[in-house]
Design an enzyme around this catalytic site. Structure first.
Site, PDB file in Angstrom:
ATOM      1  N   THR A 121       0.859  -1.089  -0.043  1.00 12.17           N
ATOM      2  CA  THR A 121       0.058   0.030  -0.068  1.00 12.17           C
ATOM      3  C   THR A 121       0.985   1.207   0.215  1.00 12.17           C
ATOM      4  O   THR A 121       1.875   1.168   0.505  1.00 12.17           O
ATOM      5  CB  THR A 121      -0.979  -0.051   1.321  1.00 12.17           C
ATOM      6  N   ASP A 122       0.110   2.197  -0.469  1.00 13.93           N
ATOM      7  CA  ASP A 122       0.992   3.763  -0.512  1.00 13.93           C
ATOM      8  C   ASP A 122       1.047   4.069   1.005  1.00 13.93           C
ATOM      9  O   ASP A 122       1.914   5.027   1.274  1.00 13.93           O
ATOM     10  CB  ASP A 122       0.369   4.738  -1.234  1.00 13.93           C
ATOM     11  N   GLU A 123       0.202   3.718   1.949  1.00 11.71           N
ATOM     12  CA  GLU A 123       0.364   4.177   3.183  1.00 11.71           C
ATOM     13  C   GLU A 123       1.652   3.908   3.938  1.00 11.71           C
ATOM     14  O   GLU A 123       1.824   4.458   4.976  1.00 11.71           O
ATOM     15  CB  GLU A 123      -0.796   3.571   3.977  1.00 11.71           C
ATOM     16  N   TYR A 145      -2.023  -0.099  10.956  1.00  7.77           N
ATOM     17  CA  TYR A 145      -2.090  -0.728   9.943  1.00  7.77           C
ATOM     18  C   TYR A 145      -0.832  -0.811   8.980  1.00  7.77           C
ATOM     19  O   TYR A 145      -0.361  -1.739   8.595  1.00  7.77           O
ATOM     20  CB  TYR A 145      -3.524  -0.323   9.290  1.00  7.77           C
ATOM     21  N   LYS A 149       2.201  -3.288   7.521  1.00 14.86           N
ATOM     22  CA  LYS A 149       2.244  -3.500   6.186  1.00 14.86           C
ATOM     23  C   LYS A 149       3.876  -3.038   5.747  1.00 14.86           C
ATOM     24  O   LYS A 149       4.458  -3.860   4.992  1.00 14.86           O
ATOM     25  CB  LYS A 149       1.437  -2.814   5.327  1.00 14.86           C
TER      26      LYS A 149
HETATM   27  P1  NAD Z   1      -9.974  -6.960   2.241  1.00 13.25           P
HETATM   28  O1  NAD Z   1     -10.051  -6.601   3.954  1.00 13.25           O
HETATM   29  O2  NAD Z   1     -11.278  -6.752   1.461  1.00 13.25           O
HETATM   30  O3  NAD Z   1      -9.516  -8.667   2.239  1.00 13.25           O
HETATM   31  C1  NAD Z   1      -8.541  -9.029   2.979  1.00 13.25           C
HETATM   32  C2  NAD Z   1      -8.517 -10.788   2.857  1.00 13.25           C
HETATM   33  O4  NAD Z   1      -7.705 -11.321   3.606  1.00 13.25           O
HETATM   34  C3  NAD Z   1      -9.937 -11.186   3.493  1.00 13.25           C
HETATM   35  O5  NAD Z   1     -10.480 -12.013   2.455  1.00 13.25           O
HETATM   36  C4  NAD Z   1      -9.541 -11.823   4.801  1.00 13.25           C
HETATM   37  O6  NAD Z   1     -10.419 -13.153   4.894  1.00 13.25           O
HETATM   38  C5  NAD Z   1      -8.191 -12.284   4.254  1.00 13.25           C
HETATM   39  N1  NAD Z   1      -7.270 -12.502   5.417  1.00 13.25           N
HETATM   40  C6  NAD Z   1      -7.062 -11.740   6.612  1.00 13.25           C
HETATM   41  N2  NAD Z   1      -6.499 -12.165   7.455  1.00 13.25           N
HETATM   42  C7  NAD Z   1      -5.924 -13.367   7.037  1.00 13.25           C
HETATM   43  C8  NAD Z   1      -5.269 -14.440   7.370  1.00 13.25           C
HETATM   44  N3  NAD Z   1      -4.374 -14.209   8.619  1.00 13.25           N
HETATM   45  N4  NAD Z   1      -5.039 -15.240   6.821  1.00 13.25           N
HETATM   46  C9  NAD Z   1      -5.562 -15.584   5.328  1.00 13.25           C
HETATM   47  N5  NAD Z   1      -6.427 -14.866   5.078  1.00 13.25           N
HETATM   48  C10 NAD Z   1      -6.603 -13.657   5.864  1.00 13.25           C
HETATM   49  O7  NAD Z   1      -8.756  -6.354   1.644  1.00 13.25           O
HETATM   50  P2  NAD Z   1      -8.492  -5.669   0.410  1.00 13.25           P
HETATM   51  O8  NAD Z   1      -8.812  -4.400   0.248  1.00 13.25           O
HETATM   52  O9  NAD Z   1      -8.768  -6.788  -0.720  1.00 13.25           O
HETATM   53  O10 NAD Z   1      -7.054  -5.430   0.464  1.00 13.25           O
HETATM   54  C11 NAD Z   1      -6.098  -6.725  -0.124  1.00 13.25           C
HETATM   55  C12 NAD Z   1      -4.446  -6.217  -0.060  1.00 13.25           C
HETATM   56  O11 NAD Z   1      -4.196  -5.148  -0.758  1.00 13.25           O
HETATM   57  C13 NAD Z   1      -4.195  -6.058   1.255  1.00 13.25           C
HETATM   58  O12 NAD Z   1      -2.840  -6.666   1.386  1.00 13.25           O
HETATM   59  C14 NAD Z   1      -4.188  -4.528   1.315  1.00 13.25           C
HETATM   60  O13 NAD Z   1      -3.238  -3.982   2.360  1.00 13.25           O
HETATM   61  C15 NAD Z   1      -3.635  -4.179   0.115  1.00 13.25           C
HETATM   62  N6  NAD Z   1      -4.155  -2.853  -0.329  1.00 13.25           N
HETATM   63  C16 NAD Z   1      -5.332  -2.401  -0.361  1.00 13.25           C
HETATM   64  C17 NAD Z   1      -5.874  -1.411  -0.832  1.00 13.25           C
HETATM   65  C18 NAD Z   1      -7.145  -0.877  -0.514  1.00 13.25           C
HETATM   66  O14 NAD Z   1      -7.465   0.347  -0.974  1.00 13.25           O
HETATM   67  N7  NAD Z   1      -8.286  -1.510  -0.352  1.00 13.25           N
HETATM   68  C19 NAD Z   1      -5.027  -0.701  -1.589  1.00 13.25           C
HETATM   69  C20 NAD Z   1      -3.661  -0.804  -1.576  1.00 13.25           C
HETATM   70  C21 NAD Z   1      -3.143  -2.074  -1.154  1.00 13.25           C
HETATM   71  O1  DAU Z   2      -4.035   4.062   0.303  1.00 15.88           O
HETATM   72  C1  DAU Z   2      -4.438   2.581   0.291  1.00 15.88           C
HETATM   73  C2  DAU Z   2      -5.233   1.917   1.471  1.00 15.88           C
HETATM   74  O2  DAU Z   2      -6.544   2.617   1.255  1.00 15.88           O
HETATM   75  C3  DAU Z   2      -5.327   0.707   1.861  1.00 15.88           C
HETATM   76  O3  DAU Z   2      -3.932   0.427   2.049  1.00 15.88           O
HETATM   77  C4  DAU Z   2      -6.227   0.468   2.983  1.00 15.88           C
HETATM   78  O4  DAU Z   2      -6.309  -0.969   3.142  1.00 15.88           O
HETATM   79  C5  DAU Z   2      -7.500   0.857   2.807  1.00 15.88           C
HETATM   80  O5  DAU Z   2      -8.451   0.742   3.839  1.00 15.88           O
HETATM   81  C6  DAU Z   2      -7.372   2.470   2.334  1.00 15.88           C
HETATM   82  O6  DAU Z   2      -7.065   3.176   3.419  1.00 15.88           O
HETATM   83  P1  DAU Z   2      -7.839   4.693   4.100  1.00 15.88           P
HETATM   84  O7  DAU Z   2      -7.520   4.905   5.204  1.00 15.88           O
HETATM   85  O8  DAU Z   2      -7.313   5.857   2.957  1.00 15.88           O
HETATM   86  O9  DAU Z   2      -9.357   4.348   3.450  1.00 15.88           O
HETATM   87  P2  DAU Z   2     -10.556   4.442   4.037  1.00 15.88           P
HETATM   88  O10 DAU Z   2     -11.700   4.075   2.950  1.00 15.88           O
HETATM   89  O11 DAU Z   2     -10.733   3.839   5.602  1.00 15.88           O
HETATM   90  O12 DAU Z   2     -10.731   6.029   4.352  1.00 15.88           O
HETATM   91  C7  DAU Z   2     -10.496   6.905   3.161  1.00 15.88           C
HETATM   92  C8  DAU Z   2     -10.635   8.292   3.793  1.00 15.88           C
HETATM   93  O13 DAU Z   2     -11.947   8.745   4.108  1.00 15.88           O
HETATM   94  C9  DAU Z   2      -9.608   8.743   4.612  1.00 15.88           C
HETATM   95  O14 DAU Z   2      -9.084  10.019   4.773  1.00 15.88           O
HETATM   96  C10 DAU Z   2     -10.690   8.621   5.896  1.00 15.88           C
HETATM   97  C11 DAU Z   2     -11.888   9.063   5.356  1.00 15.88           C
HETATM   98  N1  DAU Z   2     -13.118   8.624   6.171  1.00 15.88           N
HETATM   99  C12 DAU Z   2     -13.262   7.115   6.009  1.00 15.88           C
HETATM  100  C13 DAU Z   2     -14.519   6.538   6.562  1.00 15.88           C
HETATM  101  C14 DAU Z   2     -14.525   5.046   6.767  1.00 15.88           C
HETATM  102  C15 DAU Z   2     -14.134   9.389   6.638  1.00 15.88           C
HETATM  103  O15 DAU Z   2     -13.895  10.550   6.399  1.00 15.88           O
HETATM  104  N2  DAU Z   2     -15.222   8.712   7.271  1.00 15.88           N
HETATM  105  C16 DAU Z   2     -15.440   7.367   7.188  1.00 15.88           C
HETATM  106  O16 DAU Z   2     -16.425   6.825   7.823  1.00 15.88           O
END
Ligand code: NAD
Ligand code: DAU
Length: 343
Positions: A121-123, A145, A149
């Site tokens: 992730t970019d985070e 988080y 990561k």
């Molecule tokens: P998600 O929360 O939708 O899915 C995570 C999955 O991992 C789920 O199916 C969960 O059951 C599984 N999981 C959790 N703990 C586990 C464990 N111990 N063993 C096996 N499975 C397990 O997440 P997502 O948004 O699909 O993210 C997937 C990946 O991409 C993550 O590594 C996340 O850090 C990364 N990522 C997410 C975003 C985003 O915006 N959602 C952006 C950049 C990177």
């Molecule tokens: O940048 C990549 C990341 O994006 C991933 O690595 C994470 O897994 C994913 O959860 C996401 O993280 P963020 O914290 O950026 O996403 P989230 O959707 O939780 O929040 C996006 C923005 O919106 C953040 O600035 C917080 C804000 N927010 C979020 C929620 C849930 C609100 O203002 N209100 C809310 O209720």
């Protein structure tokens, strides 16, 4: 290729599994613990596919990994605890899954000499006021988080440098699209708007995220898997940056909800102000994003509007108590049924 996809019952991994099975002819073995965020429903259209197998298990469980990895050519690790707010409330599982889990997968890959791809992730770079992070930017994670990561990413790098494991990392910006669990900004706001529930914007809502459609991120991961250099990190950022409040206002328009639903609430602790990624390195491999936020958001709203079967069990289950803990208020008591017209 026969791919072991860890965590692919979640949002991004399920899209990746579909693309690899349907567009690349790969075989796919999914290993997923099925936490609250993992749902077999996300893979339901793939179950009849001859190249698909699903195993329930945790990545930190060596026996489960041993059983799943048999005959595989590569491991792609999506498995993670992914919600920043939950990591602030309860970091425990984040450390176990991200750090121990990644370690167990790296060991399994090392024993067999498998290609390994870490989804990150970019985070991990922290927050940036101006400009964009490159792969050479220092890691300065802010939340439990992102710190876990970053720890996983460092382990992956160490397995390349120490053992020569052919491992790469792909770091994505904020994903959106269908099948995203409604704790995240976009699906939470869409479902609340459709139900006439308040839209809780953290702080001033001027935090900026770099949005990427989930199919674009999935394709970037595929590109790194096929053409990326072992030992390298590749950033994959979306084509559009947007302040949270603007996203919420657009969702209000797309759902026909009333703007008065928007409520500014207490800010997230340690809230990162802005993320932005430079993606030149993965673009040089031939990748480019295809979906602009304007169109992708409209399609995402339409998907949630049309697929109440997917989100109704979530909104009526344990999610309700999570929501009350996080936001201090109940969701609408009676969710609409799939057949009831939404605005
Ligand atoms: P998600 O929360 O939708 O899915 C995570 C999955 O991992 C789920 O199916 C969960 O059951 C599984 N999981 C959790 N703990 C586990 C464990 N111990 N063993 C096996 N499975 C397990 O997440 P997502 O948004 O699909 O993210 C997937 C990946 O991409 C993550 O590594 C996340 O850090 C990364 N990522 C997410 C975003 C985003 O915006 N959602 C952006 C950049 C990177
Ligand atoms: O940048 C990549 C990341 O994006 C991933 O690595 C994470 O897994 C994913 O959860 C996401 O993280 P963020 O914290 O950026 O996403 P989230 O959707 O939780 O929040 C996006 C923005 O919106 C953040 O600035 C917080 C804000 N927010 C979020 C929620 C849930 C609100 O203002 N209100 C809310 O209720």
């Amino acid at each position: 290729m026969r791919l072991l996809l860890c965590g692919a019952a979640g949002f991004i991994g399920s899209h990746f599994a579909r693309i690899r099975l349907e567009e690349h002819g790969d075989e796919v073995v999914v290993l997923d613990r099925l936490t609250y965020a993992g749902r077999e429903e996300n893979l339901r259209d793939l179950r009849e596919h001859s190249g698909f197998a699903f195993l329930r298990g945790a990545i930190e469980d060596r026996e489960a990994v041993e059983a799943a990895v048999q005959g595989c050519d590569a491991i792609v690790n999506f498995a993670a605890e992914t919600h920043v707010d939950r990591s602030i409330a309860e970091p425990d599982a984040f450390v176990t899954t991200q750090v121990m889990g990644t370690y167990v997968l790296l060991e399994a890959a090392r024993e067999r000499g498998l290609r390994y791809l870490q989804v990150s992730t970019d985070e991990v770079y922290g927050s940036i006021e101006h400009g964009a992070f490159t792969e050479r930017s220092p890691l300065e994670p802010s939340s439990p988080y992102s710190a876990t990561k970053a720890g996983a990413d460092l382990l992956v790098g160490s397995y390349f440098h120490t053992f020569g494991l052919p491992a790469s990392t792909c770091r994505g910006s904020n994903n959106y699209g269908s099948h995203q669990y409604p704790e995240k900004l976009i699906p939470l706001m869409i479902l609340n708007a459709l139900h006439g529930d308040p839209l809780p914007v953290y702080g001033d809502g001027l935090q900026v995220r770099n949005w990427i459609h989930v199919t674009d991120f999935a394709r970037a991961i595929g590109c790194v898997l096929e053409r990326g250099r072992p030992g390298e990190v590749y950033n994959a950022g979306g084509p559009d940056e947007c302040a949270n409040i603007e996203i919420v206002q657009r969702i209000v328009q797309l759902t026909g909800a009333h703007e008065s639903l928007i409520e500014h609430v207490r800010d997230r602790l340690g809230h990162d102000r802005r993320y932005s990624l430079s993606s030149e390195r993965v673009r040089a491999l031939g990748w480019a994003p295809r979906v602009r936020l304007h169109d992708g958001l409209a399609r995402t709203v339409a998907w949630y509007r049309d697929n109440a079967w997917w989100w109704e069990p979530i909104r009526s289950g344990a999610y309700r108590s999570y929501y009350e803990r996080q936001y201090g208020r109940a969701l609408t008591a009676a969710p609409r049924s799939a057949s009831a017209p939404l605005p």
